[in-house]
Design an enzyme around this catalytic site. Structure first.
Site, PDB file in Angstrom:
ATOM      1  N   LYS A 117       0.824  -1.214   0.000  1.00 24.59           N
ATOM      2  CA  LYS A 117       0.000   0.000   0.000  1.00 24.59           C
ATOM      3  C   LYS A 117       0.861   1.269   0.000  1.00 24.59           C
ATOM      4  O   LYS A 117       0.452   2.286  -0.543  1.00 24.59           O
ATOM      5  CB  LYS A 117      -1.006  -0.025   1.147  1.00 24.59           C
ATOM      6  CG  LYS A 117      -2.041  -1.133   0.935  1.00 24.59           C
ATOM      7  CD  LYS A 117      -3.399  -0.877   1.527  1.00 24.59           C
ATOM      8  CE  LYS A 117      -4.372  -1.937   1.002  1.00 24.59           C
ATOM      9  NZ  LYS A 117      -5.674  -1.943   1.619  1.00 24.59           N
ATOM     10  N   LYS A 199      -3.860  -9.952  -6.866  1.00 27.46           N
ATOM     11  CA  LYS A 199      -5.182 -10.272  -6.296  1.00 27.46           C
ATOM     12  C   LYS A 199      -6.255  -9.279  -6.756  1.00 27.46           C
ATOM     13  O   LYS A 199      -5.943  -8.122  -7.051  1.00 27.46           O
ATOM     14  CB  LYS A 199      -5.110 -10.357  -4.768  1.00 27.46           C
ATOM     15  CG  LYS A 199      -5.203  -9.059  -4.047  1.00 27.46           C
ATOM     16  CD  LYS A 199      -5.605  -9.242  -2.572  1.00 27.46           C
ATOM     17  CE  LYS A 199      -5.806  -7.865  -1.977  1.00 27.46           C
ATOM     18  NZ  LYS A 199      -6.610  -7.794  -0.804  1.00 27.46           N
ATOM     19  N   LYS A 202     -10.602  -4.057  -4.479  1.00 23.63           N
ATOM     20  CA  LYS A 202     -11.608  -2.987  -4.612  1.00 23.63           C
ATOM     21  C   LYS A 202     -11.018  -1.770  -5.313  1.00 23.63           C
ATOM     22  O   LYS A 202     -11.688  -1.077  -6.038  1.00 23.63           O
ATOM     23  CB  LYS A 202     -12.014  -2.454  -3.238  1.00 23.63           C
ATOM     24  CG  LYS A 202     -12.726  -3.358  -2.331  1.00 23.63           C
ATOM     25  CD  LYS A 202     -13.109  -2.533  -1.081  1.00 23.63           C
ATOM     26  CE  LYS A 202     -13.266  -3.398   0.127  1.00 23.63           C
ATOM     27  NZ  LYS A 202     -12.036  -3.596   0.876  1.00 23.63           N
TER      28      LYS A 202
END
Ligand code: AQP
Length: 336
Positions: A117, A199, A202
């Protein structure tokens, strides 16, 4: 244990529209386990976690409510389960601060999600992103949780939660229950439809990479038709064919068939037929959820009632743990 039942805790961030990955890796397992009467379940919308990425306030509020409704539309029973907003239970943040003082910089800096992130949001590597796993540990430990159903990507955060709890118990005695992860056999890691080595997420900017739970049936079919596969035309479950392997995983999760059964079902058929079958199978799960969401959206008072009742219930159990922790570490007792 609570009232003789094992405690299950799980949550999802309101960072975007829920994906098929979130559903298969987490929500579907919550529903399966929650229907088993041997668990006392806490299902949280982790809106505080969502703040590690800059959010539009009105959007965040709307998404959090949609997510809470989606839990119910997907099959969580709001009477049997405690479905609530993390921000309505201040114990999450309070315990998180205390646990921060029992967590090392070194262990947090090893977290893969932090590394991923930080790379994704290089302009906003805030302290919240770094201490995210501590808040997650607080979420779980606050309810003396036995079981945490998560996708495979969250396994490392469960491990650090256990480490923090064991470290704390090592000093103060048996304060926290040590939680176990529950990772489903199928659907634990659903991959992007466009980059099957990544993966499904969202926050993926490519909308074709992700099936959102609220995608309409035509969009679902179109996205599966465009899913990246390989130049071969054989439906085989192998790491050499990551795109097809991912589609088999999705089909297996929906139909409860093993990978071998899926291979046999589509023996001699091409990718076109298979992709269509996967899309239709997924729609058979999503369409009833959409219908229920539509009904729930018309019943504001019902959702408001759940929010009020469940946050009271969650606060009651959270406060019990928090007071115990505060007493153990030497914070002054409250005068009544
Ligand atoms: N692709 C996935 N396959 C299986 N499980 C998944 N989960 C997430 N992606 C997949 C599981 O969903 C639960 C909720 O996740 P979260 O809301 O805490 O956020 P996340 O793990 O960071 O999920 P996203 O979709 O990738 O969100 P963004 O893009 O905001 O970072 C967890 O149990 C997770 O394991």
């Amino acid at each position: 244990m609570l009232d003789g039942k094992k405690v299950l805790f799980s949550g999802m961030q309101a960072t975007g529209n829920i994906t098929l990955g979130n559903y298969m890796g987490a929500l579907k397992n919550w529903i399966d386990l929650n229907n088993d009467d041997s668990y006392q379940c806490f299902n949280c919308v982790v809106d505080l976690h969502s703040l590690t990425v800059r959010q539009d306030p009105a959007e965040l509020r709307k998404r959090a409510r949609t997510l809470l409704s989606l839990y119910i539309a997907a099959g969580l029973d709001p009477v049997k389960n405690c479905i609530y907003y993390q921000s309505h239970v201040s114990g999450h943040a309070e315990l998180s601060w205390i646990l921060n003082c029992f967590t090392y910089m070194g262990e947090l800096s090893r977290m893969t999600q932090f590394k991923d992130k930080s790379a994704k949001h290089a302009d906003n590597i805030n302290a919240g992103l770094f201490t995210y796993p501590v808040l997650m540990a607080a979420d779980i430990l606050l309810f003396q949780t036995d079981v945490v159903p998560v996708g495979a990507d969250q396994k490392q955060h469960l491990e650090i939660t256990r480490d923090i709890a064991e470290r704390f118990n090592g000093v103060y005695g048996d304060v926290f229950t040590i939680p176990e992860p529950y990772i489903g056999k199928v659907g634990a890691k659903i991959m992007s439809l466009q980059e099957p080595d990544k993966k499904m997420s969202k926050s993926d900017e490519n909308v074709n990479a992700t099936i959102y739970l609220m995608d309409d049936p035509d969009t679902v079919i179109r996205k599966f038709k465009r899913a990246v596969t390989d130049s071969d035309n054989e439906i085989r479950y192998t790491d050499e064919k990551p795109g097809i392997k991912n589609l088999i995983d999705i089909y297996s999760a929906v139909t409860n068939k093993t990978a071998g059964e899926v291979e046999r079902e589509f023996d001699g058929k091409g990718y076109g037929d298979f992709k269509l079958a996967v899309g239709e199978a997924v729609n058979s799960v999503l369409v009833p959820i959409h219908q229920r969401m539509d009904e729930l959206s018309k019943d504001k008072a019902y959702i408001d009632g759940i929010i009020k009742e469940n946050s009271d219930k969650a606060n009651y159990f959270a406060t019990k743990t928090l007071r115990k922790v505060q007493k153990k570490i030497g914070l002054p007792e409250r005068v009544r």
